[in-house]
Design a protein around this motif. Structure first.
Motif, short mmCIF file in Angstrom:
data_model
loop_
_atom_site.label_atom_id
_atom_site.label_comp_id
_atom_site.label_asym_id
_atom_site.label_seq_id
_atom_site.Cartn_x
_atom_site.Cartn_y
_atom_site.Cartn_z
N ARG A 245 -18.58 67.98 -0.27
CA ARG A 245 -17.24 68.53 -0.16
C ARG A 245 -15.97 68.10 -1.20
NH1 ARG A 245 -14.75 68.16 5.92
NH2 ARG A 245 -13.25 69.65 4.70
N ASN A 246 -15.59 69.04 -2.02
CA ASN A 246 -14.32 68.76 -2.80
C ASN A 246 -15.01 67.93 -3.79
OD1 ASN A 246 -12.05 69.04 -4.00
ND2 ASN A 246 -11.27 67.54 -3.02
N THR A 247 -16.10 67.91 -4.45
CA THR A 247 -16.85 67.25 -5.68
C THR A 247 -15.99 67.35 -6.60
OG1 THR A 247 -18.92 67.75 -4.97
CG2 THR A 247 -18.82 66.97 -7.04
N ARG A 248 -15.33 68.82 -7.26
CA ARG A 248 -14.75 69.02 -8.36
C ARG A 248 -13.47 68.14 -8.22
NH1 ARG A 248 -13.98 73.58 -10.99
NH2 ARG A 248 -16.33 73.87 -10.51
N GLY A 249 -12.66 68.09 -6.89
CA GLY A 249 -11.53 67.24 -6.99
C GLY A 249 -11.80 65.81 -7.10
N THR A 250 -12.62 65.21 -6.55
CA THR A 250 -13.16 64.21 -6.47
C THR A 250 -13.13 63.50 -8.01
OG1 THR A 250 -14.05 63.95 -4.55
CG2 THR A 250 -14.65 61.96 -6.04
N LEU A 251 -13.98 64.44 -9.00
CA LEU A 251 -14.20 64.07 -10.51
C LEU A 251 -13.10 64.19 -11.22
CD1 LEU A 251 -17.57 65.59 -10.79
CD2 LEU A 251 -17.27 63.34 -10.90
N LEU A 252 -12.04 65.25 -10.81
CA LEU A 252 -10.81 65.40 -11.27
C LEU A 252 -9.75 64.18 -11.32
CD1 LEU A 252 -9.79 69.18 -10.90
CD2 LEU A 252 -10.17 67.93 -13.18
N LYS A 253 -9.68 63.59 -9.93
CA LYS A 253 -9.11 62.40 -9.58
C LYS A 253 -9.52 61.30 -10.50
CE LYS A 253 -8.05 59.17 -5.82
NZ LYS A 253 -8.09 58.84 -4.41
N MET A 254 -10.95 61.12 -10.71
CA MET A 254 -11.49 60.02 -11.36
C MET A 254 -11.25 60.01 -12.82
SD MET A 254 -15.00 59.38 -9.17
CE MET A 254 -15.24 57.82 -9.98
N VAL A 255 -11.37 61.26 -13.37
CA VAL A 255 -11.05 61.44 -14.82
C VAL A 255 -9.57 61.16 -15.09
CG1 VAL A 255 -10.76 64.13 -15.10
CG2 VAL A 255 -11.86 62.63 -16.90
N TYR A 256 -8.52 61.68 -14.38
CA TYR A 256 -7.28 61.26 -14.74
C TYR A 256 -7.05 59.95 -14.57
CZ TYR A 256 -6.06 66.48 -14.09
OH TYR A 256 -6.09 67.90 -14.21
N ALA A 257 -7.66 59.12 -13.71
CA ALA A 257 -7.60 57.95 -13.49
C ALA A 257 -8.13 56.87 -14.95
CB ALA A 257 -8.14 57.09 -12.27
N LEU A 258 -9.18 57.61 -15.41
CA LEU A 258 -9.86 57.07 -16.42
C LEU A 258 -8.89 57.12 -17.70
CD1 LEU A 258 -13.50 57.69 -17.62
CD2 LEU A 258 -11.67 57.65 -19.12
N PHE A 259 -8.22 58.05 -17.96
CA PHE A 259 -7.31 58.29 -19.15
C PHE A 259 -6.21 57.29 -19.11
CE2 PHE A 259 -9.81 62.11 -20.19
CZ PHE A 259 -10.01 62.11 -21.33
N GLU A 260 -5.57 57.18 -17.93
CA GLU A 260 -4.38 56.40 -17.58
C GLU A 260 -4.92 55.17 -17.20
OE1 GLU A 260 -2.48 58.90 -14.64
OE2 GLU A 260 -1.39 59.68 -16.36
N ARG A 261 -5.99 54.68 -17.26
CA ARG A 261 -6.48 53.24 -16.87
C ARG A 261 -5.87 52.62 -15.43
NH1 ARG A 261 -7.83 49.89 -20.88
NH2 ARG A 261 -8.43 48.50 -19.38
N LEU A 262 -6.14 53.69 -14.64
CA LEU A 262 -5.66 53.37 -13.27
C LEU A 262 -6.96 53.24 -12.40
CD1 LEU A 262 -2.72 55.87 -12.71
CD2 LEU A 262 -2.61 53.65 -13.46
N SER A 263 -6.74 52.84 -10.91
CA SER A 263 -7.65 52.67 -9.92
C SER A 263 -9.07 51.66 -10.58
CB SER A 263 -8.36 54.07 -9.74
OG SER A 263 -9.26 54.04 -8.59
N VAL A 264 -10.20 51.92 -10.76
CA VAL A 264 -11.15 51.34 -11.19
C VAL A 264 -11.25 51.05 -12.41
CG1 VAL A 264 -12.76 51.74 -9.01
CG2 VAL A 264 -12.89 53.18 -11.13
N TYR A 265 -10.75 52.06 -13.35
CA TYR A 265 -10.69 51.91 -14.65
C TYR A 265 -9.69 50.75 -15.41
CZ TYR A 265 -13.68 55.82 -14.17
OH TYR A 265 -14.81 56.82 -14.06
N ARG A 266 -8.99 50.49 -14.44
CA ARG A 266 -7.92 49.26 -14.77
C ARG A 266 -9.00 48.08 -15.15
NH1 ARG A 266 -3.55 46.57 -10.62
NH2 ARG A 266 -3.31 44.66 -11.90
N TYR A 267 -9.96 47.79 -14.78
CA TYR A 267 -10.87 46.78 -14.75
C TYR A 267 -11.91 47.06 -15.84
CZ TYR A 267 -8.68 45.41 -10.52
OH TYR A 267 -7.74 45.20 -9.36
#
Length: 444
Positions: A245-267
């Protein structure tokens, strides 16, 4: 004659310790038990694997082979509980220890206990193949492995059998926690079980949350994981199956976090090794010129990560928590398989002028350019800064009539870097739009 008597005496001496003599060298050859790499049996490789593993004989097709694979008298018979699994003992797994994967039928029976619609890996062959792709030598891999929603724990045990030094099982369904925690208690730090759904980390807002929802800072803090430099090696490898369910939304949220070094990508450069639908994978890797499927979602992931298709597996190989049928192939894109995809962030993503601070501008630029793929890129640039489009395209060596849907991800990144250095774009409408959107909760 004396030689003949010596030969007879030699045979009489050997007979008590070697009842069946097939040659004169019987006593000189040591009897070796069958040896398996990493302490587990060698499993048949699957024909649908897309890399070097595909050279194997493929998956057994006969009912007899399936029965043997699911029976404790065959492959699973080699996985007897070792001393590490004896009640009351806790010590690290050695290369000779091997956790029992359990009965296939029992693992299948437990899947419906999950309230949400999920897919599970219960086939030992498939679990072994996933482990081989995560790392050829997990004993020397310093990355922490996050397993998302392990369910019955077949893949969990296979990871430990392969020598993974630290596995964190993030399980969102309460009914699977007792067995996982019981396994955690028998080991000495190799496995940690957390009631958490990885794909629901960092919800919008800052109020209190209840497990399995969790904030990354608490999860990583409780696990003792500190921030790492972006250019360091991969600190965490995530393994799991994307929610359908909502795979695209989950992946979009994660790639935005990647570029801004947020969430797990802060580490650091957290690597994803996830199963997703074949349709979503094909959209993820769509190329310029595919005006229907080449969207900002595709460009941003290709810009940010090295994307590798590791394996394709039919939907029927997975056990589900409901009787819902596998999604059918509709439209142009095929959807007959689940694809195991590796998304490894590029080490030098932030070395050419892109920073977590200005990344929001890049995200907005790509979204607006690809909202319509049959629009001239120069017209879009001139909209942001009048009469600047021709100059930028000349610097890029691109034609003035090129469509936004014909521009490659690396060209979008290069274009942004030129715009970021240009004085003409500092007060443009694009930047004002970014500032306005950044105030809207959840725009990214």
């Amino acid at each position: 004659m004396s030689a003949h008597l010596c030969r007879v005496l030699e045979l009489l001496v050997r007979s008590p310790c070697c009842p069946t003599l097939r040659s004169g060298t019987c006593l000189r050859r040591p009897v070796l038990a069958p040896a398996y790499p990493s302490g587990v049996p060698v499993l048949h490789r699957r024909a649908s694997t897309l890399d070097s593993l595909s050279s194997g004989p493929g998956r057994p097709a006969t009912q007899q082979a399936r029965a043997e694979r699911g029976s404790p008298s065959s492959a699973l018979a080699h996985r007897n509980l070792s001393a590490v699994a004896v009640q009351g003992q806790c010590r690290p797994l050695s290369q000779y220890d091997c956790l029992d994967l359990g009965e296939v039928e029992e693992n299948v029976r437990r899947a419906p206990s999950c309230k949400k619609y999920r897919h599970f890996v219960v086939d030992p062959d498939l679990a072994q193949l996933v482990v081989q792709h995560i790392g050829p030598d997990l004993r020397n891999d310093k990355s922490i492995i996050f397993e998302c929603n392990p369910g019955p724990g077949v893949l969990t045990r296979m990871l430990l059998n392969a020598g993974a030094q630290r596995v964190v099982a993030l399980e969102g369904e309460r009914s699977f926690l007792p067995d996982l925690q019981e396994l955690e208690g028998r080991l000495d730090g190799q496995l940690e079980v957390v009631h958490c759904d990885f794909f629901r980390l960092d919800p919008l807002g800052c109020g209190k949350v209840k497990a399995p929802v969790m904030f990354t800072d608490k999860l990583f803090g409780d696990l003792g994981i500190s921030e790492a430099k972006w250019t360091d090696d991969v600190p965490v490898k995530v393994v799991g199956i994307m929610p359908q369910r909502n795979t695209r939304g989950t992946l979009l949220k994660m790639v935005y976090a990647l570029f801004e070094r947020l969430s797990v990508y802060r580490y650091g450069r957290v690597e994803l090794n996830v199963f997703m639908s074949e349709r979503e994978y094909l959209k993820l890797v769509s190329q310029p010129g595919d005006m229907k499927h080449y969207i900002s979602f595709s460009v941003l992931w290709q810009m940010a990560c090295e994307i590798d298709l590791l394996h394709k597996e039919p939907w029927t190989s997975f056990v589900t928590s409901s009787k819902r049928k596998p999604p059918a192939s509709k439209g142009v894109l095929c959807n007959d398989h689940m694809c195991l995809v590796r998304l490894r962030p590029r080490r030098h993503l932030f070395s050419g002028g892109l920073t977590p601070t200005n990344a929001s501008t890049l995200l907005m630029m790509v979204k607006q350019c690809l909202a319509k793929r049959k629009v001239r890129l120069m017209d879009r640039l001139n909209l942001w800064s009048p009469d600047s489009g021709a100059k930028l395209l000349a610097q890029m060596g691109m034609l003035e009539d090129i469509f936004t849907g014909h521009v490659y991800p690396e060209e979008y990144l290069q274009l942004f870097q030129l715009m970021d250095k240009s004085q003409e774009f500092t007060q443009s409408w694009l930047y004002e739009e970014v500032l306005e959107n950044s105030k809207r909760e959840g725009w990214a």
